[in-house]
Design a protein around this motif. Structure first.
Motif, PDB file in Angstrom:
ATOM      1  N   LEU A  54      -7.253   1.728  22.617  1.00 39.72           N
ATOM      2  CA  LEU A  54      -7.074   0.272  22.657  1.00 39.72           C
ATOM      3  C   LEU A  54      -8.147  -0.443  21.839  1.00 39.72           C
ATOM      4  O   LEU A  54      -7.875  -1.445  21.172  1.00 39.72           O
ATOM      5  CB  LEU A  54      -7.110  -0.212  24.105  1.00 39.72           C
ATOM      6  CG  LEU A  54      -5.960   0.246  25.004  1.00 39.72           C
ATOM      7  CD1 LEU A  54      -6.202  -0.203  26.442  1.00 39.72           C
ATOM      8  CD2 LEU A  54      -4.630  -0.297  24.495  1.00 39.72           C
ATOM      9  N   TYR A  55      -9.374   0.085  21.889  1.00 43.98           N
ATOM     10  CA  TYR A  55     -10.453  -0.562  21.140  1.00 43.98           C
ATOM     11  C   TYR A  55     -10.274  -0.359  19.637  1.00 43.98           C
ATOM     12  O   TYR A  55     -10.596  -1.247  18.839  1.00 43.98           O
ATOM     13  CB  TYR A  55     -11.808  -0.020  21.590  1.00 43.98           C
ATOM     14  CG  TYR A  55     -12.954  -0.899  21.158  1.00 43.98           C
ATOM     15  CD1 TYR A  55     -13.220  -2.098  21.824  1.00 43.98           C
ATOM     16  CD2 TYR A  55     -13.768  -0.547  20.083  1.00 43.98           C
ATOM     17  CE1 TYR A  55     -14.267  -2.918  21.430  1.00 43.98           C
ATOM     18  CE2 TYR A  55     -14.808  -1.357  19.685  1.00 43.98           C
ATOM     19  CZ  TYR A  55     -15.055  -2.544  20.360  1.00 43.98           C
ATOM     20  OH  TYR A  55     -16.089  -3.360  19.961  1.00 43.98           O
ATOM     21  N   HIS A  68      -7.871  -2.852  18.623  1.00 46.41           N
ATOM     22  CA  HIS A  68      -8.537  -4.161  18.609  1.00 46.41           C
ATOM     23  C   HIS A  68      -9.356  -4.350  17.338  1.00 46.41           C
ATOM     24  O   HIS A  68      -9.344  -5.432  16.726  1.00 46.41           O
ATOM     25  CB  HIS A  68      -9.443  -4.278  19.834  1.00 46.41           C
ATOM     26  CG  HIS A  68     -10.454  -5.378  19.731  1.00 46.41           C
ATOM     27  ND1 HIS A  68     -10.139  -6.711  19.877  1.00 46.41           N
ATOM     28  CD2 HIS A  68     -11.792  -5.332  19.459  1.00 46.41           C
ATOM     29  CE1 HIS A  68     -11.224  -7.441  19.717  1.00 46.41           C
ATOM     30  NE2 HIS A  68     -12.243  -6.639  19.459  1.00 46.41           N
ATOM     31  N   GLN A 109      -7.421  -6.190  27.276  1.00 44.63           N
ATOM     32  CA  GLN A 109      -7.593  -6.343  25.829  1.00 44.63           C
ATOM     33  C   GLN A 109      -8.207  -7.699  25.497  1.00 44.63           C
ATOM     34  O   GLN A 109      -9.009  -7.816  24.553  1.00 44.63           O
ATOM     35  CB  GLN A 109      -6.231  -6.198  25.138  1.00 44.63           C
ATOM     36  CG  GLN A 109      -6.310  -5.862  23.663  1.00 44.63           C
ATOM     37  CD  GLN A 109      -6.479  -4.374  23.403  1.00 44.63           C
ATOM     38  OE1 GLN A 109      -6.132  -3.553  24.241  1.00 44.63           O
ATOM     39  NE2 GLN A 109      -7.020  -4.022  22.250  1.00 44.63           N
TER      40      GLN A 109
END
Length: 471
Positions: free
Chosen positions: A149-150, A153, A203
Motif C-alpha cells: 500500500l505504501y 502511495h 491510506q
C-alpha cells in the motif's frame, strides 16, 4: 519533541470512546429465576442508534494507524528491513497480548463447560469477551499489506484512497441492492469491504503524514468533512441505509457487517473533521497535563481494548446475580440515571484490573523482545511469518464472529489456530543480519522500540501510543 502528539490523542480518544460505548450499551436485566440477560439497546431503544454517530470512532484508529505505519515502514525499509521482518515484528507485538488474553478466557471456558455452567450464559459471556475482536484481523491484514500500500502511495498519492474508495462504495451499493437474499458469493464480495473501507482511512493516514491533506490549510479537511457528511446524509435519508453505525439484529442492511457505503462516507467525514480541528487540539496538547493524560492512556491502549468487558462480568456477578444492584425498568429515566454510577464503578474496577495485569504485561514485553522476528527476515523463515499471520487472522475472525464459547462449547479449532499462528510468528529469530538491521539505528531497534518508562512496551519514535503497546 518532534512527535506529533495529535496522532497519540486520536488513538487515546478512540480507545476511550470504544470502552465507554461498549459499557453504555451493555444493560443487564435480572429475571425472577435468577438468570441474567443483556438486551440489545440499539434494538430495544431504536432512537439510541443515533448515538452511534459519535461512538463509531474506529476511523480514527485506522487513520492514526496508517500515519504511524507509513513512517515506521519508510524508516525500516531505508535501514534494510524486509517486508516479512517488519510485518512480523508488528504482528508479534499485537498477537502476544491478544493470545495471552484469549488463552485466559479460553481456560475459563474450558473449566466452566464441563462443570455444567448454563450453555446460553457461557455463550453470552464468551461473546461479550470477544465483541471487540473484529478489529484485530482487519488491522493485521492492513499491516501485512502496508509495504504494498505504501509503494502505491509513493507512486500515486491521494489517487490510491480515491480508487479504493470508489471500489468500496460500489461493493457497498451492490450488497445493498441484493438485499437480504444473499448467496455465499455475495457475502464473500461484501467481506472484501472490511479491507476496502478501512483501507481507505488507513491510506489517508499515509497522505496525512506527508502533508497531502493539510498542505492547503483547512480546504481539504473541510471538503472531506462536508462531502462525506453530505453523502452519508443522502444514503441514510432518502437512501436505503440505517443511521446506526453498529450492527443491529434483524436489520436487513447493516453499516458494519460488512462495512457499507454509508459507513465509508461517515469515515471520510470523520477524517475530515479530525484534520480540520487538529491545529486547535495540538495547541491544547501543549499543556503538560493534557499531554501526560494522552500518553498514559495511549500506553495502556491494548490492555484497555482487550480487557474492558471483564469489569462488566465482575459487576454482574457481584451486584446483579446477588440482587444488590438497583434495577429500574430498562430504558426508563431511572435506568439512564443509573448509567452514571454504572460507568464510574466499571471504570474503578477496570483500573484495578489494569493494575493487577502489570506483572503479566511486563513479562509479555520481555518475551516480545526475545521472540520477535529479525527486521531483515528473508527466505524460508519469512514464509513462516506469512503462514502464522494467515492462521492467526482466521482464528481471530472466528472468535469475532462466534465468541469464545459458541453454543456454550469450547472452540478447539480456533484456539489451536491462534496458538499455532502466534507460535509460527514467534519462531523465526534469524534470517537477516541480527547485528545490523534488527539491532541498530541510533540505539533503537527497527521493530519500533524505544523505552520510555517502567512497564511500557517500547515504541517507534513516530509510533507512540500504538494499539500494540501495553502498560
Amino acid at each position: 519533541m518532534s512527535r506529533d502528539r495529535y496522532v497519540d490523542f486520536l488513538r487515546a480518544w478512540a480507545i476511550l470512546l470504544v470502552v465507554l460505548g461498549h459499557w453504555l450499551i451493555t444493560g443487564l436485566v435480572r429475571h425472577p429465576d435468577g438468570t441474567l440477560t443483556a438486551p440489545e439497546m440499539l434494538l430495544a431503544l431504536p432512537w439510541t442508534q443515533w448515538l452511534t454517530l459519535g461512538f463509531q470512532i474506529m476511523p480514527l484508529f485506522f487513520l492514526a494507524g496508517g500515519h504511524a505505519a507509513g513512517g515506521s515502514w519508510a524508516r525500516s525499509r531505508e535501514a534494510g528491513a524486509s517486508a516479512a521482518g517488519w510485518v512480523g515484528q508488528r504482528a508479534v507485538r499485537l498477537l502476544l497480548p491478544t493470545a495471552a488474553y484469549s488463552g485466559l478466557v479460553l481456560l475459563a471456558v474450558g473449566v466452566c463447560a464441563p462443570l455444567g455452567v448454563d450453555p446460553a450464559t457461557l455463550a453470552l459471556v464468551g461473546w461479550a469477551m470477544a465483541m471487540q475482536f473484529w478489529f484485530l484481523p482487519v488491522y493485521l491484514l492492513l499491516s501485512a499489506l502496508t509495504p504494498t500500500l505504501y509503494a502505491l502511495h509513493e507512486r500515486w498519492g491521494p489517487r490510491v484512497p480515491l480508487v479504493i474508495g470508489i471500489v468500496g462504495f460500489g461493493v457497498g451499493v451492490f450488497v445493498a441492492a441484493v438485499g437480504s437474499s444473499r448467496s455465499v458469493l455475495v457475502e464473500a464480495v461484501g467481506a472484501v469491504n472490511y479491507l476496502l473501507v478501512w483501507g481507505v482511512v488507513y491510506q489517508l493516514g499515509f497522505c496525512w503524514r506527508e502533508g497531502l491533506l493539510t498542505g492547503r490549510g483547512w480546504r481539504a479537511p473541510a471538503a472531506l468533512a462536508l462531502g462525506g457528511g453530505a453523502v452519508f446524509a443522502a444514503l441514510v435519508g432518502p437512501g436505503p441505509f440505517p443511521v446506526g453505525l453498529i450492527l443491529v439484529t434483524g436489520q436487513e442492511l447493516s453499516n458494519t457487517d460488512p462495512p457499507s457505503a454509508a459507513l465509508l462516507a461517515w469515515a471520510v467525514a470523520q477524517v475530515g473533521v479530525a484534520l480540520w480541528i487538529a491545529p486547535a487540539v495540538r495547541r491544547a496538547l501543549e499543556r503538560e497535563r493534557a499531554e501526560r493524560a494522552v500518553r498514559v492512556l495511549g500506553a495502556g491502549s491494548m490492555t484497555l481494548y482487550l480487557w474492558h468487558m471483564l469489569p462488566v462480568l465482575i459487576i454482574a456477578a457481584a451486584f446483579y446475580l446477588t440482587g444488590l444492584a438497583p434495577e429500574p425498568r430498562y430504558g426508563s429515566a431511572g435506568w439512564w440515571a443509573w448509567r452514571v454510577p454504572w460507568l464510574l464503578v466499571l471504570g474503578t474496577v477496570l483500573a484495578g484490573v489494569v493494575r493487577a495485569l502489570r506483572p503479566l504485561e511486563r513479562r509479555l514485553a520481555s518475551v516480545e523482545r526475545t521472540v520477535r522476528p529479525d527486521a531483515g527476515l528473508r527466505g524460508a523463515a519469512a514464509w513462516r511469518v506469512w503462514a502464522g499471520l494467515g492462521v492467526s487472522v482466521c482464528a481471530l475472525t472466528y472468535f469475532a464472529g462466534h465468541g469464545f464459547a459458541p453454543g456454550g462449547a469450547f472452540p478447539a479449532p480456533a484456539a489451536v489456530g491462534l496458538g499455532a499462528g502466534t507460535a509460527l510468528l514467534a519462531l523465526p529469530r534469524r534470517g537477516g543480519d541480527p547485528h545490523g538491521v534488527d539491532d541498530t539505528e541510533g540505539g533503537k531497534d527497527l521493530g519500533g522500540d524505544e523505552r520510555e518508562g517502567p512497564g511500557d512496551i517500547g515504541h517507534d519514535p513516530g509510533d507512540d501510543g500504538e494499539l500494540q503497546r501495553v502498560v
